[in-house]
Design an enzyme around this catalytic site. Structure first.
Site, PDB file in Angstrom:
ATOM      1  N   HIS A 140       0.857  -1.185   0.000  1.00  0.00           N
ATOM      2  CA  HIS A 140       0.000   0.000   0.000  1.00  0.00           C
ATOM      3  C   HIS A 140       0.894   1.236   0.000  1.00  0.00           C
ATOM      4  O   HIS A 140       1.710   1.425   0.906  1.00  0.00           O
ATOM      5  CB  HIS A 140      -0.899  -0.006   1.227  1.00  0.00           C
ATOM      6  CG  HIS A 140      -1.815   1.173   1.318  1.00  0.00           C
ATOM      7  ND1 HIS A 140      -2.785   1.431   0.367  1.00  0.00           N
ATOM      8  CD2 HIS A 140      -1.900   2.175   2.222  1.00  0.00           C
ATOM      9  CE1 HIS A 140      -3.439   2.533   0.701  1.00  0.00           C
ATOM     10  NE2 HIS A 140      -2.918   3.004   1.824  1.00  0.00           N
ATOM     11  N   GLY A 155       2.421   5.229   4.281  1.00  0.00           N
ATOM     12  CA  GLY A 155       1.765   5.777   5.466  1.00  0.00           C
ATOM     13  C   GLY A 155       0.365   5.217   5.612  1.00  0.00           C
ATOM     14  O   GLY A 155      -0.151   4.532   4.720  1.00  0.00           O
ATOM     15  N   GLU A 156      -0.252   5.516   6.734  1.00  0.00           N
ATOM     16  CA  GLU A 156      -1.593   5.009   6.990  1.00  0.00           C
ATOM     17  C   GLU A 156      -2.594   5.595   5.998  1.00  0.00           C
ATOM     18  O   GLU A 156      -2.398   6.672   5.438  1.00  0.00           O
ATOM     19  CB  GLU A 156      -2.010   5.342   8.420  1.00  0.00           C
ATOM     20  CG  GLU A 156      -1.197   4.619   9.487  1.00  0.00           C
ATOM     21  CD  GLU A 156      -1.682   4.937  10.885  1.00  0.00           C
ATOM     22  OE1 GLU A 156      -2.675   5.710  10.991  1.00  0.00           O
ATOM     23  OE2 GLU A 156      -1.083   4.433  11.846  1.00  0.00           O
ATOM     24  N   SER A 157      -3.695   4.879   5.807  1.00  0.00           N
ATOM     25  CA  SER A 157      -4.732   5.329   4.901  1.00  0.00           C
ATOM     26  C   SER A 157      -5.292   6.671   5.353  1.00  0.00           C
ATOM     27  O   SER A 157      -5.600   6.863   6.537  1.00  0.00           O
ATOM     28  CB  SER A 157      -5.846   4.280   4.847  1.00  0.00           C
ATOM     29  OG  SER A 157      -6.860   4.669   3.958  1.00  0.00           O
ATOM     30  N   GLY A 158      -5.407   7.631   4.415  1.00  0.00           N
ATOM     31  CA  GLY A 158      -5.968   8.929   4.713  1.00  0.00           C
ATOM     32  C   GLY A 158      -4.983   9.961   5.214  1.00  0.00           C
ATOM     33  O   GLY A 158      -5.375  11.088   5.532  1.00  0.00           O
ATOM     34  N   ILE A 159      -3.690   9.628   5.266  1.00  0.00           N
ATOM     35  CA  ILE A 159      -2.711  10.562   5.821  1.00  0.00           C
ATOM     36  C   ILE A 159      -2.275  11.628   4.820  1.00  0.00           C
ATOM     37  O   ILE A 159      -1.694  12.642   5.186  1.00  0.00           O
ATOM     38  CB  ILE A 159      -1.481   9.789   6.354  1.00  0.00           C
ATOM     39  CG1 ILE A 159      -0.722  10.651   7.375  1.00  0.00           C
ATOM     40  CG2 ILE A 159      -0.560   9.356   5.219  1.00  0.00           C
ATOM     41  CD1 ILE A 159       0.301   9.886   8.180  1.00  0.00           C
ATOM     42  N   GLY A 160      -2.568  11.388   3.518  1.00  0.00           N
ATOM     43  CA  GLY A 160      -2.253  12.418   2.526  1.00  0.00           C
ATOM     44  C   GLY A 160      -1.295  11.990   1.429  1.00  0.00           C
ATOM     45  O   GLY A 160      -0.730  12.833   0.732  1.00  0.00           O
ATOM     46  N   SER A 162      -1.928  10.389  -1.502  1.00  0.00           N
ATOM     47  CA  SER A 162      -2.438  10.693  -2.839  1.00  0.00           C
ATOM     48  C   SER A 162      -2.436  12.194  -3.113  1.00  0.00           C
ATOM     49  O   SER A 162      -2.150  12.633  -4.224  1.00  0.00           O
ATOM     50  CB  SER A 162      -3.861  10.134  -2.999  1.00  0.00           C
ATOM     51  OG  SER A 162      -3.868   8.721  -2.893  1.00  0.00           O
ATOM     52  N   ASP A 179      -2.063   4.059  -4.511  1.00  0.00           N
ATOM     53  CA  ASP A 179      -2.777   3.101  -3.661  1.00  0.00           C
ATOM     54  C   ASP A 179      -2.059   1.748  -3.570  1.00  0.00           C
ATOM     55  O   ASP A 179      -1.720   1.301  -2.478  1.00  0.00           O
ATOM     56  CB  ASP A 179      -4.209   2.893  -4.137  1.00  0.00           C
ATOM     57  CG  ASP A 179      -5.031   2.121  -3.122  1.00  0.00           C
ATOM     58  OD1 ASP A 179      -4.931   2.450  -1.921  1.00  0.00           O
ATOM     59  OD2 ASP A 179      -5.756   1.193  -3.511  1.00  0.00           O
ATOM     60  N   GLU A 204      -6.905   8.179  -6.393  1.00  0.00           N
ATOM     61  CA  GLU A 204      -8.140   8.300  -5.622  1.00  0.00           C
ATOM     62  C   GLU A 204      -8.005   9.453  -4.629  1.00  0.00           C
ATOM     63  O   GLU A 204      -7.083   9.467  -3.809  1.00  0.00           O
ATOM     64  CB  GLU A 204      -8.430   7.001  -4.860  1.00  0.00           C
ATOM     65  CG  GLU A 204      -9.662   7.099  -3.975  1.00  0.00           C
ATOM     66  CD  GLU A 204      -9.738   6.003  -2.937  1.00  0.00           C
ATOM     67  OE1 GLU A 204     -10.600   6.098  -2.040  1.00  0.00           O
ATOM     68  OE2 GLU A 204      -8.920   5.062  -3.004  1.00  0.00           O
ATOM     69  N   ARG A 245      17.195  15.310  12.953  1.00  0.00           N
ATOM     70  CA  ARG A 245      17.264  16.679  12.460  1.00  0.00           C
ATOM     71  C   ARG A 245      18.526  16.951  11.651  1.00  0.00           C
ATOM     72  O   ARG A 245      18.651  18.024  11.055  1.00  0.00           O
ATOM     73  CB  ARG A 245      17.189  17.659  13.647  1.00  0.00           C
ATOM     74  CG  ARG A 245      15.900  17.496  14.458  1.00  0.00           C
ATOM     75  CD  ARG A 245      15.825  18.487  15.594  1.00  0.00           C
ATOM     76  NE  ARG A 245      15.758  19.859  15.119  1.00  0.00           N
ATOM     77  CZ  ARG A 245      15.639  20.915  15.927  1.00  0.00           C
ATOM     78  NH1 ARG A 245      15.586  20.730  17.231  1.00  0.00           N
ATOM     79  NH2 ARG A 245      15.589  22.135  15.424  1.00  0.00           N
TER      80      ARG A 245
END
Length: 309
Positions: A140, A155-160, A162, A179, A204, A245
């Site tokens: 993913h 990253g996790e789904s919905g984190i940005g 796309s 995706d 998406e 850093r």
């Protein structure tokens, strides 16, 4: 599950002419990227013969066969074709005789020809089969070509992910996959990513739906495959965690046994992900060319300290 590729796909990719059109190439599957030139087999030596390989007859093998007496040629070629090989390819402007084609039809072994020189054709077919039959996994994420560097955003789904990819496309970079990314191990140091056929060139966006990048922004903003050079993991900002850093030491993530440089990028409102990804790609490219900004800063600090002392 063992990776395979059909002979029909190989014939199409290599632009091969099929001299046995009655034999369907689609059901015939190739399982190894190695090929074989049957020099020893034509002399009768079949010990250690790997019959699963694509068989290539070049000018030397062809002239040897054609110089044999007709009866012996028929016997030698029939034993070779009947050994269970998937196909035989003639190169360098050679072409099998009608009796050779009849033997191929008898045992339903496809016979193909190419006008290319044997050496260059062998190099190309080995490269192509090596990619198609390479070990692969699906993950993913989003894969983008940024200044020639393949950047895999995870990253996790919905984190940005796309949204970052779309902004990168708008800034002139190229989308490879959104995706789902199919990763192939083409060598011990190289991973190549691509999109599944079903979702190729699509992005998406939650709240909007499916975007066709190729249609919306043009063919110059998409790419079918890309070597993976850098991984960026997007994660929610954690005040309790210490983030790197300086970047003096590289972090890595592993796919199919290959290690890829990886950066963990904390997400907070107002951060321009596209600019950060661009910077990470350019910085990674600079490191590959021999310049490391963090090491240069460290050197300057050390020299400054020596001067004060």
């Amino acid at each position: 599950m063992k990776t395979t590729v059909t002979l029909a796909k190989l014939a199409e990719a290599m632009k091969l002419q099929n001299l046995t059109p009655d034999i369907d190439l689609a059901p015939i599957e190739l399982t190894t990227p190695d090929i074989n030139r049957p020099a020893l087999q034509l002399t009768g030596y079949y010990e250690h013969f790997v019959k699963e390989r694509v068989q290539i007859i070049g000018y030397v093998e062809y002239t040897y066969i054609m110089h044999l007496p007709e009866e012996e040629r028929h016997r030698v070629y029939e034993r070779f074709i009947a050994s269970g090989i998937p196909c035989v390819i003639f190169t360098t402007l050679t072409e099998p005789s009608e009796d050779m084609l009849n033997i191929a039809r008898k045992y339903e072994v496809p016979t193909l020809v190419t006008e290319r020189m044997t050496s260059s054709f062998m190099a190309e077919i080995i490269r192509w089969l090596g990619v198609e039959l390479a070990p692969s996994i699906s993950i993913h994420g989003v894969l983008v070509d940024v200044y020639g560097e393949g950047v895999l955003i995870m990253g996790e789904s919905g984190i940005g992910k796309s949204e970052a990819a779309l902004e990168l496309v708008r800034r002139g970079h190229r989308l490879v996959s959104d995706d789902v990314v199919v990763i192939r191990k083409v060598s011990d140091i190289t991973l190549v990513g691509s999109a599944p056929d079903l979702t190729r060139h699509f992005i998406e966006l939650r709240g909007i739906g499916i975007i066709d990048v190729k249609t919306l922004y043009g063919v110059e903003h998409v790419k079918d495959t890309q070597q993976i050079d850098l991984v960026i993991k997007l994660e929610d900002w954690n005040r309790e965690r210490e983030y790197d850093r300086l970047g003096l030491e590289e972090e890595y993530t592993e796919f199919l046994g290959n290690k890829i440089v990886c950066h963990s990028l904390p997400i907070r409102p107002g951060r321009n992900l596209a600019v950060i990804v661009e910077t990470a790609a350019v910085n990674h490219r600079q490191k590959k060319m021999g310049y490391n900004a963090a090491q240069e800063l460290c050197r300057r600090v050390q020299e400054s300290t020596k001067i004060r002392l």
